[in-house]
Write an enzyme that holds these catalytic residues in place. Structure first.
Site, PDB file in Angstrom:
ATOM      1  N   LYS A 151      13.232  14.853   2.956  1.00  0.00           N
ATOM      2  CA  LYS A 151      12.197  14.133   3.915  1.00  0.00           C
ATOM      3  C   LYS A 151      11.071  14.785   4.191  1.00  0.00           C
ATOM      4  O   LYS A 151      11.051  15.857   4.088  1.00  0.00           O
ATOM      5  CB  LYS A 151      13.005  13.713   5.095  1.00  0.00           C
ATOM      6  N   HIS A 210      -2.500 -10.344   6.024  1.00  0.00           N
ATOM      7  CA  HIS A 210      -0.961 -10.396   6.399  1.00  0.00           C
ATOM      8  C   HIS A 210      -0.057  -9.384   5.642  1.00  0.00           C
ATOM      9  O   HIS A 210       1.053  -9.745   5.287  1.00  0.00           O
ATOM     10  CB  HIS A 210      -0.578 -11.656   5.848  1.00  0.00           C
TER      11      HIS A 210
END
Length: 439
Positions: free
Chosen positions: A281, A154
């Site tokens: 980035k 999960h």
């Protein structure tokens, strides 16, 4: 040059001519088309449907066409319907009337079925090579990084595993992919040459000879099936889709692991890109593109399934639409496997961040429950007790293994000093129940 037209009173409309042409798509089949024609010519000579000199003339000219295409002196272009008409027109230009005998006892239906089957078989072997290259990259990176990390369910930290074990899970997936492609090759390894348009030929021919010369195990049994079967493309594309699903799952994990929130790995600059506005980035674009291209391969499979689903036997022009989705799916899976292999082999692993994620993820909680079970506590009760320990750890900002014995005994008096060895992460991995994690 058209390979038909004798029964027509008027010329084909130019719009229809362009609409009908597949040359720009199927020109990549030139080698298979020529090799298939050479095998057909050899058989025609043996069956005395061509003379030795006719066969030799056609064979030599076909080989020269192949050589000229491959060295760039002959370009595949012009107003031709397909690669078959291009090759035959070029052959006619070079040797004249004898070229017109090439098509004896053959239809374009079995010719194209042969070409695409030969091409698909050869390219499927190339896919297997790419799968094995990626498996090698995964195995080498796994062997070099037998370090602990959180295993997830999960997307929540669950139990301790090793990066080696995690990467080798993908090795196993790819092993199934490799077997699927091998199986598809075995299933498709039958020759349609000699099936004619749909009902064979009245000429006496030797289909076993051409099948053997072209590397097939046998001729196809049913002529109708021989010219209209595209199951092998669907089977390969289904295999490609499963491959893409696997590398897409791996891509998703690499994207997550390379984020600032995880910092488990760093993808090499060679397989990353930057931002036009944000200088800091470093984007995992190679992995994202693989994830995105997965839908493209699924779409190709769905396209061909939809094309085939309503076709009566035997050949229908709809089947000309088999090549574009297959070629696109093939090209996509080959490029994605290659990029993923290079991305895995060059990525850097941040072992310390993985260890920290283990430490503060309570990944030995299950082992605490198992410990209590070994002391005679029912598992459901042990599960509840350990849940209380985890809450206490969250409140005190401590991992379970750093709690004092007094703190642990305050939750359950059965806990003793031997718990610490029992829940040590390396000891957990070394236990027989998880010994395969170290392999």
């Amino acid at each position: 040059m058209k390979l038909w037209g004798g029964r027509f009173r008027e010329e084909e409309n130019k719009l229809m001519e362009d609409f009908n042409s597949s040359l720009q798509v199927d020109k990549r089949l030139y080698s298979e088309d020529i090799k298939g024609s050479i095998a057909h010519v050899n058989m025609l000579v043996k069956c005395e449907l061509l003379t030795q000199s006719e066969g030799e003339s056609i064979r030599k000219s076909l080989l020269s066409i192949l050589e000229d295409i491959e060295n760039g002196t002959l370009l595949i272009e012009g107003d031709f319907e397909d690669i078959h008409s291009f090759v035959e027109a070029t052959l006619t230009e070079r040797i004249g009337e004898t070229a017109k005998k090439l098509h004896t006892a053959r239809s374009r239906n079995d010719q194209v079925a042969l070409d695409i089957r030969l091409y698909a078989k050869n390219k499927a072997l190339e896919v297997i090579e790419h799968i094995e290259d990626l498996q090698h990259s995964l195995e080498q990176k796994a062997k070099a990084n037998n370090v602990i990390m959180p295993g997830y369910t999960h997307l929540q930290r669950a139990q301790v595993v090793t990066l080696k074990h995690h990467l080798m899970a993908y090795f196993s997936m790819l092993d199934r992919d490799r077997k699927r492609i091998h199986n598809a090759i075995e299933m498709m390894n039958e020759s349609p040459l000699g099936c004619g348009a749909l009902a064979g030929t009245t000429h006496t021919i030797d289909r076993e000879m051409t099948a053997e010369e072209l590397g097939f195990s046998k001729p196809m049994n049913n002529f109708l099936d021989g010219v209209s079967d595209r199951d092998y493309l669907l089977e390969l594309m289904s295999g490609f889709s499963i491959i893409m699903m696997h590398v897409s799952r791996l891509s998703e994990e690499l994207i997550l692991w390379s984020s600032q929130e995880f910092k488990f790995i760093s993808i090499d600059d060679a397989y990353s890109t930057g931002s036009s506005i944000m200088p800091q980035k470093k984007n995992p674009d190679a992995a994202e593109l693989i994830r995105g291209k997965t839908g493209r391969v699924y779409g190709s499979l769905t396209s061909l399934l939809t094309t085939m689903k309503g076709l009566p036997l035997a050949y229908n022009k709809d089947m000309q639409e088999d090549k574009e989705p297959f070629f696109d799916a093939l090209d996509t899976v080959l490029s994605c496997l290659e990029i993923m292999s290079k991305m895995i082999s060059t990525m850097k692993v941040n072992t310390e961040n993985m260890k920290k994620a283990v430490k503060y993820g309570f990944l030995n909680a299950t082992e605490v429950a198992d410990y209590l079970v070994s002391k005679g506590v029912a598992f459901r009760d042990a599960h509840s007790i350990v849940g209380s320990i985890v809450i206490y750890c969250e409140d005190t900002n401590k991992p379970i293994e750093e709690l004092t014995l007094d703190e642990l005994k305050s939750v359950n008096p059965l806990i003793d000093e031997d718990l610490y060895d029992f829940i040590d992460y390396q000891n957990i991995l070394n236990k027989g129940i998880k010994v395969n994690l170290l392999k």
